[in-house]
Design an enzyme around this catalytic site. Sequence first.
Site, PDB file in Angstrom:
ATOM      1  N   ASP A 133       0.876  -1.180   0.000  1.00  0.00           N
ATOM      2  CA  ASP A 133       0.000   0.000   0.000  1.00  0.00           C
ATOM      3  C   ASP A 133       0.910   1.225   0.000  1.00  0.00           C
ATOM      4  O   ASP A 133       1.529   1.548   1.009  1.00  0.00           O
ATOM      5  CB  ASP A 133      -0.892  -0.039   1.253  1.00  0.00           C
ATOM      6  CG  ASP A 133      -1.775   1.196   1.369  1.00  0.00           C
ATOM      7  OD1 ASP A 133      -1.618   2.124   0.534  1.00  0.00           O
ATOM      8  OD2 ASP A 133      -2.610   1.238   2.284  1.00  0.00           O
ATOM      9  N   THR A 154      -1.482  12.425 -16.214  1.00  0.00           N
ATOM     10  CA  THR A 154      -2.698  12.568 -17.019  1.00  0.00           C
ATOM     11  C   THR A 154      -2.788  13.894 -17.780  1.00  0.00           C
ATOM     12  O   THR A 154      -2.207  14.905 -17.354  1.00  0.00           O
ATOM     13  CB  THR A 154      -3.926  12.458 -16.074  1.00  0.00           C
ATOM     14  OG1 THR A 154      -5.104  12.787 -16.799  1.00  0.00           O
ATOM     15  CG2 THR A 154      -3.828  13.423 -14.902  1.00  0.00           C
ATOM     16  N   TYR A 164      -9.210  15.815  -9.201  1.00  0.00           N
ATOM     17  CA  TYR A 164      -8.375  14.734  -9.729  1.00  0.00           C
ATOM     18  C   TYR A 164      -7.130  15.317 -10.406  1.00  0.00           C
ATOM     19  O   TYR A 164      -6.003  14.890 -10.125  1.00  0.00           O
ATOM     20  CB  TYR A 164      -9.193  13.904 -10.727  1.00  0.00           C
ATOM     21  CG  TYR A 164      -8.371  12.934 -11.553  1.00  0.00           C
ATOM     22  CD1 TYR A 164      -7.834  11.781 -10.989  1.00  0.00           C
ATOM     23  CD2 TYR A 164      -8.117  13.174 -12.910  1.00  0.00           C
ATOM     24  CE1 TYR A 164      -7.070  10.890 -11.741  1.00  0.00           C
ATOM     25  CE2 TYR A 164      -7.362  12.290 -13.670  1.00  0.00           C
ATOM     26  CZ  TYR A 164      -6.843  11.158 -13.082  1.00  0.00           C
ATOM     27  OH  TYR A 164      -6.079  10.292 -13.830  1.00  0.00           O
ATOM     28  N   TRP A 180      -7.182   9.018 -21.788  1.00  0.00           N
ATOM     29  CA  TRP A 180      -8.248   8.168 -22.332  1.00  0.00           C
ATOM     30  C   TRP A 180      -7.805   6.688 -22.383  1.00  0.00           C
ATOM     31  O   TRP A 180      -7.947   6.014 -23.403  1.00  0.00           O
ATOM     32  CB  TRP A 180      -8.635   8.636 -23.738  1.00  0.00           C
ATOM     33  CG  TRP A 180      -9.231   9.984 -23.862  1.00  0.00           C
ATOM     34  CD1 TRP A 180      -9.056  11.055 -23.018  1.00  0.00           C
ATOM     35  CD2 TRP A 180     -10.093  10.451 -24.916  1.00  0.00           C
ATOM     36  NE1 TRP A 180      -9.751  12.142 -23.494  1.00  0.00           N
ATOM     37  CE2 TRP A 180     -10.393  11.807 -24.642  1.00  0.00           C
ATOM     38  CE3 TRP A 180     -10.623   9.858 -26.051  1.00  0.00           C
ATOM     39  CZ2 TRP A 180     -11.206  12.562 -25.486  1.00  0.00           C
ATOM     40  CZ3 TRP A 180     -11.436  10.626 -26.887  1.00  0.00           C
ATOM     41  CH2 TRP A 180     -11.725  11.960 -26.607  1.00  0.00           C
TER      42      TRP A 180
HETATM   43  N1  LIG Z   1      -7.791   5.464 -16.743  1.00  0.00           N
HETATM   44  C1  LIG Z   1      -7.601   6.545 -17.513  1.00  0.00           C
HETATM   45  O1  LIG Z   1      -8.403   6.888 -18.392  1.00  0.00           O
HETATM   46  C2  LIG Z   1      -6.353   7.361 -17.334  1.00  0.00           C
HETATM   47  C3  LIG Z   1      -6.201   8.524 -18.092  1.00  0.00           C
HETATM   48  C4  LIG Z   1      -5.040   9.281 -17.926  1.00  0.00           C
HETATM   49  C5  LIG Z   1      -4.067   8.881 -17.021  1.00  0.00           C
HETATM   50  N2  LIG Z   1      -4.261   7.765 -16.300  1.00  0.00           N
HETATM   51  C6  LIG Z   1      -3.201   7.361 -15.344  1.00  0.00           C
HETATM   52  O2  LIG Z   1      -2.624   6.166 -15.802  1.00  0.00           O
HETATM   53  C7  LIG Z   1      -2.176   5.384 -14.678  1.00  0.00           C
HETATM   54  C8  LIG Z   1      -2.718   3.980 -14.787  1.00  0.00           C
HETATM   55  O3  LIG Z   1      -4.139   4.061 -14.790  1.00  0.00           O
HETATM   56  P1  LIG Z   1      -5.069   2.784 -14.790  1.00  0.00           P
HETATM   57  O4  LIG Z   1      -6.288   3.136 -15.593  1.00  0.00           O
HETATM   58  O5  LIG Z   1      -4.270   1.572 -15.129  1.00  0.00           O
HETATM   59  O6  LIG Z   1      -5.478   2.751 -13.260  1.00  0.00           O
HETATM   60  P2  LIG Z   1      -6.424   1.692 -12.519  1.00  0.00           P
HETATM   61  O7  LIG Z   1      -6.932   0.690 -13.481  1.00  0.00           O
HETATM   62  O8  LIG Z   1      -7.389   2.489 -11.693  1.00  0.00           O
HETATM   63  O9  LIG Z   1      -5.385   0.959 -11.552  1.00  0.00           O
HETATM   64  C9  LIG Z   1      -4.860   1.550 -10.425  1.00  0.00           C
HETATM   65  C10 LIG Z   1      -4.523   0.441  -9.456  1.00  0.00           C
HETATM   66  O10 LIG Z   1      -3.910   1.029  -8.308  1.00  0.00           O
HETATM   67  C11 LIG Z   1      -4.488   0.391  -7.174  1.00  0.00           C
HETATM   68  N3  LIG Z   1      -4.314   1.192  -5.979  1.00  0.00           N
HETATM   69  C12 LIG Z   1      -5.151   2.129  -5.453  1.00  0.00           C
HETATM   70  N4  LIG Z   1      -4.654   2.595  -4.303  1.00  0.00           N
HETATM   71  C13 LIG Z   1      -3.481   1.954  -4.085  1.00  0.00           C
HETATM   72  C14 LIG Z   1      -2.521   1.994  -3.035  1.00  0.00           C
HETATM   73  N5  LIG Z   1      -2.690   2.792  -1.985  1.00  0.00           N
HETATM   74  N6  LIG Z   1      -1.432   1.206  -3.136  1.00  0.00           N
HETATM   75  C15 LIG Z   1      -1.272   0.375  -4.182  1.00  0.00           C
HETATM   76  N7  LIG Z   1      -2.147   0.277  -5.196  1.00  0.00           N
HETATM   77  C16 LIG Z   1      -3.252   1.065  -5.143  1.00  0.00           C
HETATM   78  C17 LIG Z   1      -5.933   0.226  -7.568  1.00  0.00           C
HETATM   79  O11 LIG Z   1      -6.620  -0.651  -6.708  1.00  0.00           O
HETATM   80  P3  LIG Z   1      -8.229  -0.442  -6.528  1.00  0.00           P
HETATM   81  O12 LIG Z   1      -8.831  -0.696  -7.865  1.00  0.00           O
HETATM   82  O13 LIG Z   1      -8.568  -1.450  -5.490  1.00  0.00           O
HETATM   83  O14 LIG Z   1      -8.399   0.985  -6.069  1.00  0.00           O
HETATM   84  C18 LIG Z   1      -5.760  -0.322  -8.976  1.00  0.00           C
HETATM   85  O15 LIG Z   1      -5.517  -1.718  -8.989  1.00  0.00           O
HETATM   86  C19 LIG Z   1      -2.649   6.152 -13.438  1.00  0.00           C
HETATM   87  O16 LIG Z   1      -1.601   6.951 -12.953  1.00  0.00           O
HETATM   88  C20 LIG Z   1      -3.734   7.054 -13.963  1.00  0.00           C
HETATM   89  O17 LIG Z   1      -3.905   8.214 -13.188  1.00  0.00           O
HETATM   90  C21 LIG Z   1      -5.367   6.979 -16.434  1.00  0.00           C
END
Ligand SMILES: NC(=O)c1ccc[n+]([C@@H]2O[C@H](COP(=O)([O-])OP(=O)(O)OC[C@H]3O[C@@H](n4cnc5c(N)ncnc54)[C@H](OP(=O)(O)O)[C@@H]3O)[C@@H](O)[C@H]2O)c1
Length: 288
Positions: A38, A103, A127, A151
């Site tokens: 964590d 992001t 965010y 995205w």
């Molecule tokens: N998704 C988008 O459209 C998007 C767009 C632009 C940038 N991004 C960035 O791209 C990156 C990857 O995004 P993603 O979509 O792959 O994210 P994601 O699917 O939401 O995955 C994030 C993971 O981190 C876990 N997590 C949350 N709190 C945590 C903690 N305290 N310690 C360890 N792990 C923890 C989450 O668990 P839980 O699910 O249990 O919370 C989840 O498994 C992120 O930095 C995000 O901000 C995403």
Amino acid sequence: MAIILITGANGQLGSELKSISKNFYGYDFIFTDIDELDITDPVQTSEFIKKNEPGWIVNCAAYNGVDKAETEPDKALLINSAAVLNISESIKGSACRFIHVSTDYVFSGNASVPYDENAIPDPQTSYGRSKLAGEKAAMLHNYTMVIRTAWLYSSHGSNFLKTILLKAKENDSLRVVFDQIGTPTWAADLGGAIMNIISSVIRNQVAFNAGIYHYTNEGVCSWYDFATAIVEEAGLKCKVNPILSGEFRSAAKRPSYSVLDKSKIKENYNLEIPHWRSSLKKCLEQMK
Ligand SMILES: NC(=O)c1ccc[n+]([C@@H]2O[C@H](COP(=O)([O-])OP(=O)(O)OC[C@H]3O[C@@H](n4cnc5c(N)ncnc54)[C@H](OP(=O)(O)O)[C@@H]3O)[C@@H](O)[C@H]2O)c1
């Protein structure tokens, strides 16, 4: 052997990195999510990193609830910023390479040409502010790359692609905004780019250059165009109708224009980036 620690590994990007890691031999991958590590816990984070001595850390952990962050800004800041500081503090003074993902929401979305890395951030949401604070925390370490993306979608977790597929199967028509412009990004492409960067640096083919970078798929479209392409590529019958953002209520304001200029990452790391439409096709084929 290079030890690569991936945090938040059960999410979209982390899951793609898990799949891709099978093609990379000679590396020792440690995949962790909140149950194993964590990152909001400074002691656990520091002890885990000291014990495992990774040469690389890829932080995929995040709080991504863009709307929810408006009512729980502290939680967003804890995961997207304080936790990132825990990582950079834990590797302070070491040569560990840190790749942190951010992001397009750090920008206002008021531009009309693609944002490059020198554009001034001006986040409009909780965010976006939490992610910008996270970038600053990550950059406190000397060997950090912050990669901003946008995205993101994949076959894992919940995302726009999966929502549209589900809704298009259940409805005859859908309404999707056409006045927000950006670029969809297949998490597998971003994961592949990250692994290419890591392996090229390890093999001394390119130098590691710390700093901020932008990565999305190539091309530009609206959410309406993206939804239409999803429905077409999936062979569904649902009609997609364009609507204005004002007709779609959400707690957090979305950027009107968040196209990212990817020249820097392409030039520094010799990356070839696929067009969003060809990656969408590939992702859907894999999901069959
Ligand atoms: N998704 C988008 O459209 C998007 C767009 C632009 C940038 N991004 C960035 O791209 C990156 C990857 O995004 P993603 O979509 O792959 O994210 P994601 O699917 O939401 O995955 C994030 C993971 O981190 C876990 N997590 C949350 N709190 C945590 C903690 N305290 N310690 C360890 N792990 C923890 C989450 O668990 P839980 O699910 O249990 O919370 C989840 O498994 C992120 O930095 C995000 O901000 C995403």
